[in-house]
Design a protein around this motif. Structure first.
Motif, mmCIF file in Angstrom:
data_model
loop_
_atom_site.group_PDB
_atom_site.id
_atom_site.type_symbol
_atom_site.label_atom_id
_atom_site.label_comp_id
_atom_site.label_asym_id
_atom_site.label_seq_id
_atom_site.Cartn_x
_atom_site.Cartn_y
_atom_site.Cartn_z
ATOM 1 N N VAL A 234 -38.580 50.123 47.859
ATOM 2 C CA VAL A 234 -36.929 49.719 48.473
ATOM 3 C C VAL A 234 -36.162 49.073 47.472
ATOM 4 C CG1 VAL A 234 -36.312 48.351 49.758
ATOM 5 C CG2 VAL A 234 -38.369 47.935 50.152
ATOM 6 N N GLY A 235 -36.649 48.728 46.359
ATOM 7 C CA GLY A 235 -35.667 48.617 45.429
ATOM 8 C C GLY A 235 -36.840 48.737 43.788
ATOM 9 N N VAL A 236 -35.914 48.554 42.794
ATOM 10 C CA VAL A 236 -36.037 48.776 41.391
ATOM 11 C C VAL A 236 -34.833 47.836 40.807
ATOM 12 C CG1 VAL A 236 -36.093 50.230 39.076
ATOM 13 C CG2 VAL A 236 -37.021 50.955 41.539
ATOM 14 N N ALA A 237 -36.237 46.854 39.797
ATOM 15 C CA ALA A 237 -34.879 45.576 39.091
ATOM 16 C C ALA A 237 -35.715 46.223 37.586
ATOM 17 C CB ALA A 237 -35.891 44.344 39.042
ATOM 18 N N ILE A 238 -34.754 46.252 36.914
ATOM 19 C CA ILE A 238 -34.994 46.761 35.283
ATOM 20 C C ILE A 238 -34.757 45.187 34.287
ATOM 21 C CG2 ILE A 238 -33.881 48.494 33.753
ATOM 22 C CD1 ILE A 238 -34.967 49.472 36.005
ATOM 23 N N VAL A 264 -31.412 43.396 35.749
ATOM 24 C CA VAL A 264 -31.021 41.560 34.546
ATOM 25 C C VAL A 264 -29.979 41.953 33.193
ATOM 26 C CG1 VAL A 264 -32.083 39.671 34.004
ATOM 27 C CG2 VAL A 264 -33.257 41.307 35.935
ATOM 28 N N PRO A 265 -29.373 41.064 33.448
ATOM 29 C CA PRO A 265 -27.885 41.153 32.374
ATOM 30 C C PRO A 265 -28.322 40.543 30.656
ATOM 31 C CG PRO A 265 -27.777 39.360 34.249
ATOM 32 C CD PRO A 265 -28.816 40.422 34.253
ATOM 33 N N GLY A 266 -28.303 40.606 29.832
ATOM 34 C CA GLY A 266 -28.669 40.410 28.570
ATOM 35 C C GLY A 266 -27.238 40.348 28.071
ATOM 36 N N SER A 267 -28.129 39.291 26.589
ATOM 37 C CA SER A 267 -26.594 39.587 25.667
ATOM 38 C C SER A 267 -26.422 40.946 24.558
ATOM 39 C CB SER A 267 -27.688 38.520 24.409
ATOM 40 O OG SER A 267 -27.211 39.032 23.016
ATOM 41 N N PRO A 268 -24.837 41.007 24.892
ATOM 42 C CA PRO A 268 -24.674 42.482 24.128
ATOM 43 C C PRO A 268 -24.969 42.655 22.815
ATOM 44 C CG PRO A 268 -22.970 40.757 24.738
ATOM 45 C CD PRO A 268 -24.476 40.288 24.954
ATOM 46 N N LEU A 269 -25.553 41.085 21.432
ATOM 47 C CA LEU A 269 -26.676 41.390 20.402
ATOM 48 C C LEU A 269 -27.281 42.220 20.772
ATOM 49 C CD1 LEU A 269 -25.009 38.106 19.148
ATOM 50 C CD2 LEU A 269 -23.797 40.230 19.091
ATOM 51 N N ASP A 270 -28.686 42.339 21.707
ATOM 52 C CA ASP A 270 -29.846 42.720 22.101
ATOM 53 C C ASP A 270 -30.026 43.706 22.386
ATOM 54 O OD1 ASP A 270 -33.018 43.046 22.300
ATOM 55 O OD2 ASP A 270 -32.590 41.236 23.301
ATOM 56 N N ILE A 280 -24.921 48.293 35.403
ATOM 57 C CA ILE A 280 -24.457 46.804 35.462
ATOM 58 C C ILE A 280 -22.879 47.648 36.050
ATOM 59 C CG2 ILE A 280 -23.599 44.594 35.708
ATOM 60 C CD1 ILE A 280 -26.279 43.949 34.680
ATOM 61 N N LYS A 281 -22.720 47.970 34.836
ATOM 62 C CA LYS A 281 -21.224 48.261 34.822
ATOM 63 C C LYS A 281 -20.900 50.306 35.524
ATOM 64 C CE LYS A 281 -20.407 47.811 30.011
ATOM 65 N NZ LYS A 281 -20.593 48.096 28.506
ATOM 66 N N ALA A 285 -26.855 46.447 40.873
ATOM 67 C CA ALA A 285 -26.295 44.839 41.716
ATOM 68 C C ALA A 285 -27.088 44.004 40.375
ATOM 69 C CB ALA A 285 -27.544 45.101 42.701
ATOM 70 N N LEU A 286 -26.068 43.129 39.507
ATOM 71 C CA LEU A 286 -26.392 42.291 39.189
ATOM 72 C C LEU A 286 -27.384 40.672 39.850
ATOM 73 C CD1 LEU A 286 -24.441 40.236 36.407
ATOM 74 C CD2 LEU A 286 -25.830 38.271 37.677
ATOM 75 N N ILE A 287 -28.361 41.548 39.442
ATOM 76 C CA ILE A 287 -29.560 39.656 40.026
ATOM 77 C C ILE A 287 -29.852 38.624 38.223
ATOM 78 C CG2 ILE A 287 -30.887 41.402 40.966
ATOM 79 C CD1 ILE A 287 -33.501 41.286 39.312
ATOM 80 N N THR A 288 -30.271 37.564 39.514
ATOM 81 C CA THR A 288 -30.723 36.819 38.562
ATOM 82 C C THR A 288 -31.323 35.228 38.766
ATOM 83 O OG1 THR A 288 -28.630 35.204 38.669
ATOM 84 C CG2 THR A 288 -27.808 36.129 36.971
ATOM 85 N N SER A 289 -31.405 35.941 40.018
ATOM 86 C CA SER A 289 -33.203 35.615 41.000
ATOM 87 C C SER A 289 -33.831 36.657 42.031
ATOM 88 C CB SER A 289 -32.937 34.173 40.906
ATOM 89 O OG SER A 289 -31.795 34.347 42.210
ATOM 90 N N ALA A 290 -34.991 36.416 42.239
ATOM 91 C CA ALA A 290 -35.923 36.964 43.480
ATOM 92 C C ALA A 290 -34.651 37.473 44.560
ATOM 93 C CB ALA A 290 -36.824 36.427 43.811
#
Length: 378
Positions: A234-238, A264-270, A280-281, A285-290
């Motif tokens: 139904v959807g894909v989480a990266i 899933v957002p991450g550090s700009p330094l990684d 995300i840009k 969709a930005l996700i932080t949980s199920a």
């Protein structure tokens, strides 16, 4: 608890049809889109097999492509069954319903699962993919996300790769997980995940592949695998994806297939987060949980699926192009993709004749089909 798709039938193909379908999809220059075009054009795989050499010759092939024999098809079916793999068609038990709706769905899919686990394939799936060289934080989040989605009734589907894929599979063993293979069912990649695959099957999960037994995965096979991962879901989480990573290919295929894309957002330094932050840009969709995923897909699960049928009972009458038709269509084609509808409009030739010319060129190895109804010269 997540909703489920309606039950599938047990068998849509006769034994003879299954052999014909397998021979056709394993023939030279026949991919899933071409397979469907041939079935729609001729009404059955049996008639299509009879016409393949002539079509390839008319398309400009110096010699006809290879067509497997009935004995070869039987041996492949029997070889799969010896290791627990069944070749199933869209609509049959074990074939993920959403995968059947994409335009390049495999006509036959090798499914490795215990018989009592086939109902798993009718449940809604969420794909979790990401970096092979994942960070500890990425692995922890993948584990939590997969466990929470499984607890909510979703099946987690992934590519059996190192890193994020592996973490997602292991965390969802108890609630159901599906591994999508880039090679044959007897050629697991990476080899160290053979034990993980055995654990998946034993825990009433499943493995799927469109490749024949003995096929060792090559670089070009992984993007093909990725379309199955996203197509069945139904959807894909990266979770963690560098620029130009395979996970971003999965995200692009998901978007093309009309699937939801979560990142899933991450550090700009990684650098491992560069691809996901860019998604995300671009509107993922930005996700932080199920819970974010469950809420987003809930309305989608209420919509009925339009599953393809079997061979048509009344195929359209065959339309034979003449030399001028072939020359005119060929002049309009180039290495740049063009829509088939545009090609029909520009040529002024009937749609049936244009599609026959395209089939001839493709079977001669001179045409390439792309997503969205686009074609180009090879």
């Amino acid at each position: 608890m997540a909703g489920s798709t309606s039950d599938q039938g047990t068998s849509l193909l006769t034994d003879a049809q299954r052999i014909d379908w397998l021979r056709l999809i394993r023939s030279d220059n026949v991919g899933p889109r071409t397979f469907r075009s041939l079935i729609n054009h001729f009404g059955s795989a049996r008639v299509a097999l009879e016409r393949l050499p002539e079509l390839a010759r008319r398309g400009g092939a110096a010699r006809a492509g290879r067509i497997p024999s009935e004995d070869e098809a039987r041996r492949e079916i029997e070889g799969g069954r010896r290791i627990g793999v069944e070749l199933v068609a869209p609509g049959e038990a074990g074939y993920p319903p959403r995968l059947a709706t994409i335009d390049d769905a495999p006509p036959l899919l090798g499914v490795h699962a215990l018989p009592e686990a086939l109902a798993l394939m009718t449940r809604p799936m969420i794909a979790i993919v990401g970096s092979r060289n994942a960070s500890g934080a990425g692995l922890k989040f993948a584990t939590q996300l997969a466990a929470d989605l499984g607890a909510a009734g979703f099946v987690v589907i992934s590519g059996l790769a190192r890193g994020i894929d592996q973490a997602a599979h292991r965390a969802s063993l108890q609630n159901g997980t599906v591994a999508v293979l880039a090679g044959g069912h007897d050629k697991i990649y990476p080899a160290e995940h053979e034990d993980l695959l055995l654990d998946i099957i034993a825990a009433h999960g499943a493995a799927i592949s469109e490749m024949p037994l003995g096929h060792v995965p090559r670089g070009k096979d992984f993007p093909r695998r990725n379309r199955l991962i996203s197509g069945a879901a139904v959807g894909v989480a990266i979770i963690e994806a560098a620029f130009r990573s395979g996970s971003l290919i999965t995200a692009r295929r998901a978007a093309d297939q009309g699937r939801e894309v979560f990142a899933v957002p991450g550090s700009p330094l990684d650098p491992r987060a560069a691809g996901t932050n860019d998604l995300i840009k671009q509107g993922a969709a930005l996700i932080t949980s199920a819970a974010d995923i469950i809420q987003a897909v809930a309305p989608i699960l209420e919509r009925p699926l339009d599953l393809p049928g079997r061979e048509p009972d009344h195929p359209p009458p065959a339309s034979e192009p003449d030399a001028s038709d072939r020359a005119h269509v060929l002049r309009l084609l180039s290495p740049s993709p063009i829509g088939i509808d545009d090609l029909i409009r520009l040529s002024g030739i009937s749609p049936a004749v244009v599609r026959t010319v395209l089939l001839e060129l493709e079977l001669a190895g001179r045409l390439e089909r792309h997503g969205g109804g686009l074609v180009s010269l090879s």
